[in-house]
Design a protein around this motif. Structure first.
Motif, PDB file in Angstrom:
ATOM      1  N   CYS A 113       0.817  -1.209   0.000  1.00  0.00           N
ATOM      2  CA  CYS A 113       0.000   0.000   0.000  1.00  0.00           C
ATOM      3  C   CYS A 113       0.846   1.252   0.000  1.00  0.00           C
ATOM      4  N   SER A 114       2.134   1.139   0.279  1.00  0.00           N
ATOM      5  CA  SER A 114       2.946   2.341   0.294  1.00  0.00           C
ATOM      6  C   SER A 114       3.141   2.868  -1.124  1.00  0.00           C
ATOM      7  N   PHE A 115       2.926   2.062  -2.120  1.00  0.00           N
ATOM      8  CA  PHE A 115       3.057   2.606  -3.479  1.00  0.00           C
ATOM      9  C   PHE A 115       1.961   2.121  -4.424  1.00  0.00           C
ATOM     10  N   GLN A 116       1.072   1.320  -3.954  1.00  0.00           N
ATOM     11  CA  GLN A 116       0.097   0.757  -4.878  1.00  0.00           C
ATOM     12  C   GLN A 116      -1.331   1.083  -4.417  1.00  0.00           C
ATOM     13  N   ASP A 117      -2.281   0.600  -5.156  1.00  0.00           N
ATOM     14  CA  ASP A 117      -3.676   0.992  -4.982  1.00  0.00           C
ATOM     15  C   ASP A 117      -4.343   0.341  -3.777  1.00  0.00           C
ATOM     16  N   CYS A 118      -4.639   1.110  -2.766  1.00  0.00           N
ATOM     17  CA  CYS A 118      -5.373   0.533  -1.642  1.00  0.00           C
ATOM     18  C   CYS A 118      -6.464   1.473  -1.168  1.00  0.00           C
ATOM     19  N   CYS A 119      -7.115   2.155  -2.069  1.00  0.00           N
ATOM     20  CA  CYS A 119      -8.133   3.116  -1.639  1.00  0.00           C
ATOM     21  C   CYS A 119      -9.514   2.621  -2.040  1.00  0.00           C
ATOM     22  N   ASP A 120     -10.522   3.277  -1.471  1.00  0.00           N
ATOM     23  CA  ASP A 120     -11.900   2.929  -1.816  1.00  0.00           C
ATOM     24  C   ASP A 120     -12.110   3.020  -3.322  1.00  0.00           C
ATOM     25  N   SER A 121     -11.503   4.041  -3.927  1.00  0.00           N
ATOM     26  CA  SER A 121     -11.680   4.263  -5.365  1.00  0.00           C
ATOM     27  C   SER A 121     -10.963   3.182  -6.160  1.00  0.00           C
ATOM     28  N   GLY A 122     -10.110   2.390  -5.511  1.00  0.00           N
ATOM     29  CA  GLY A 122      -9.354   1.374  -6.221  1.00  0.00           C
ATOM     30  C   GLY A 122      -7.980   1.874  -6.619  1.00  0.00           C
ATOM     31  N   ASP A 123      -7.743   3.160  -6.588  1.00  0.00           N
ATOM     32  CA  ASP A 123      -6.444   3.717  -6.951  1.00  0.00           C
ATOM     33  C   ASP A 123      -6.258   5.040  -6.212  1.00  0.00           C
ATOM     34  N   CYS A 124      -5.330   5.048  -5.283  1.00  0.00           N
ATOM     35  CA  CYS A 124      -5.151   6.239  -4.427  1.00  0.00           C
ATOM     36  C   CYS A 124      -4.697   7.451  -5.205  1.00  0.00           C
TER      37      CYS A 124
END
Ligand SMILES: *[C@@H]1O[C@H](CO)[C@@H](O)[C@H](O)[C@H]1NC(C)=O
Length: 404
Positions: A113-124
Motif C-alpha cells: 500500500c505504500s506505493f500501490q492501490d489501496c483506496c476505496d476508489s481502487g487507486d489512491c
C-alpha cells in the motif's frame, strides 16, 4: 519493467518472492513523499526481480502455501472481491496462520500500500474530488463563469460515465492570463492526489517539447509513446497540451484516434478514461470583441451565455490561417467535445488575483496595495480601458513590490 505490478499473475509472483525474503525496506510506512515513493518502488522492483531469479527453485516448493497467503492478502486489499473468490477463507485473518505468516501479511500489506492501490476508489492516485473542484472554481478562478460551469459539467459528466468510448477533449480559448493554465492546474489537483506531479498527468508545451518542425516524426513517436505509457500506468489520465495553436499539424493528427469513438475490444472491469486539454490563445481577440460589445450594450458580464460566443469562436478558429489547429481533424471533424471560452479580465478581477497572491503567501495586504497592483496592468482597448491585456499574469511577482 520486467513484470508489471498490476498484472494479477505478476502480483502473485511478487507475493511469493516477498514471503521468502526478509521484511523489505519498502515496509517503511506511508509517510514518504509521493515522488520518492514511486522511485523507491522502481528500485525495489529491480532488486526484487534479481532476487526472484535466484529463488526460483524455492518458490516452486512454496507454491501451495502461497496460494493461501495470496487469498488472505487480496482479501485485505480488495475486501469487496473477497467473498466471490472460492479460494478465500471463510474467516478473513489470523485464522490458523502461523504467527510469522501473520507478521508477513502485515508487512506485505503496508509495503504494497505504500506505493500501490489501496483506496476505496481502487487507486489512491485518483481522487476525483468534485466538491473541491467546484469550490476551487468558485473561489479561486476569477471572472470565468462560462468556463467554470462548462468544465465542471463536462468533466464530471465524463468521469461518471459507466463506459466511456472515447477520451474527453476540451479546448480552452482566451487571451493570456485569463486562467487557462490555472484551470488545468485546478483540474489536476482535484482529480489526482499529486496534482500536476502525478504520474497519471502529462503536460506538453508546444514550444518546449516540440520546438523544431524538422523533428516532427520523432515528436510524434514521443507524444504517442508517452500517452500510451501514461494510460498503461493509470486507468484515468489527464493530458495538458499548452500552446496548442503552435502544435505541428501532424502532432494534432496523431491525437485523432485518441479522441475518436472507439469500439471497445477488450471489456475491462474499469474502462480507461482520458481527458485532453488543449490550451491556446486562438480566438482570444474575438472573445474580447464580443464581450466588449455586449458590455457596452448594457449586458452584465455574468449574463453572457455560451450562445453569444460559440458561433464567433468556432468561426474564428476554423478561419485562423496562422495555425494548423483550426484545420486539423480534431476541429474539423468535431472531435473536440467542448470549446471553452475564457473571458478577458477586468480591473476588479485583477484585484482579486492580487488578493489571492497575498493570501497564498500568507501575507497581509491592504486595499490600497490591491489597487496599486491592479493599476500596474495595462488595460485595453485604448478607449474603454476595460480589460487587462495580460489578465492576471505575473501578479504573484508584482506583489513583491509591496512587501515590507
Ligand atoms: C475535497 O476537497 C475539499 C477542498 O479542498 C476538501 O476539504 C475535502 O476534504 C476533499 N475531499 C476529499 C474526499 O478528499
Amino acid at each position: 519493467m520486467l513484470c508489471g505490478r498490476r498484472h494479477p499473475f505478476c502480483l502473485w509472483l511478487w507475493l511469493l518472492l516477498l514471503l521468502l525474503l526478509p521484511p523489505p525496506p519498502g515496509a517503511r510506512g506511508h509517510g514518504d513523499h509521493a515522488r520518492s515513493r514511486d522511485e523507491a518502488a522502481e528500485a525495489d522492483s529491480g532488486r526484487a526481480w534479481k532476487a526472484f531469479q535466484r529463488l526460483r527453485e524455492h518458490l516452486r516448493a512454496a507454491g501451495a502455501l502461497s496460494r493461501r497467503y495470496w487469498a488472505l492478502f487480496s482479501c485485505r486489499l480488495w475486501p469487496e472481491a473477497c467473498g466471490k473468490d472460492e479460494e478465500a477463507p471463510a474467516r478473513p485473518l489470523g485464522w490458523s496462520l502461523p504467527l510469522l505468516g501473520q507478521q508477513y501479511l502485515d508487512i506485505l500489506t503496508t509495503w504494497y500500500c505504500s506505493f500501490q492501490d489501496c483506496c476505496d476508489s481502487g487507486d489512491c492516485r485518483i481522487i476525483n474530488n468534485f466538491t473541491g473542484l467546484e469550490a476551487d472554481l468558485r473561489v479561486r478562478l476569477h471572472g470565468q463563469h462560462l468556463a467554470r460551469e462548462l468544465v465542471l459539467a463536462a468533466v464530471r459528466g465524463y468521469l461518471e460515465l459507466p463506459q466511456p468510448d472515447k477520451a474527453l477533449a476540451l479546448s480552452f480559448h482566451g487571451s493570456s492570463g485569463t486562467g487557462k493554465n490555472f484551470m488545468a492546474r485546478l483540474l489536476a489537483e482535484n482529480l489526482f492526489r499529486d496534482g500536476l506531479r502525478s504520474n497519471c498527468v502529462q503536460v506538453f508545451i508546444a514550444t518546449l517539447h516540440f520546438p523544431h518542425p524538422k523533428y516532427v516524426d520523432q515528436y510524434k513517436e514521443q507524444l504517442t509513446g508517452q500517452i500510451r505509457k501514461t494510460q498503461e500506468r493509470c486507468h484515468q489520465t489527464l493530458f495538458i497540451l499548452d500552446e496548442a495553436e503552435k502544435l505541428h499539424p501532424e502532432l494534432l493528427e496523431v491525437l485523432g484516434p485518441q479522441l475518436d469513438r472507439q469500439t471497445l475490444e477488450n471489456h475491462r472491469a474499469k474502462s480507461p478514461r482520458s481527458i485532453f486539454l488543449f490550451l491556446s490563445n486562438l480566438g482570444g481577440s474575438v472573445i474580447n470583441e464580443v464581450v466588449l460589445d455586449l458590455l457596452k450594450g448594457g449586458r452584465s458580464r455574468e449574463d453572457i451565455r455560451m450562445e453569444n460566443l460559440e458561433p464567433h469562436l468556432q468561426a474564428e478558429i476554423v478561419e485562423s490561417t496562422d495555425s494548423g489547429f483550426g484545420h486539423s481533424r480534431l476541429v474539423k471533424e468535431n472531435l473536440m467535445d467542448f470549446l471553452i471560452p475564457f473571458l478577458p479580465l477586468e480591473y476588479r478581477h485583477v484585484r482579486l488575483c492580487a488578493r489571492d497572491a497575498f493570501l497564498s503567501q500568507e501575507l497581509l495586504y491592504t486595499e490600497a496595495a490591491l489597487d496599486e497592483i491592479a493599476k500596474m496592468m495595462v488595460y485595453v482597448p485604448k478607449e474603454e480601458q476595460l480589460f487587462s491585456s495580460q489578465g492576471c499574469k505575473s501578479i504573484s511577482q508584482r506583489i513583491n513590490y509591496f512587501l515590507p
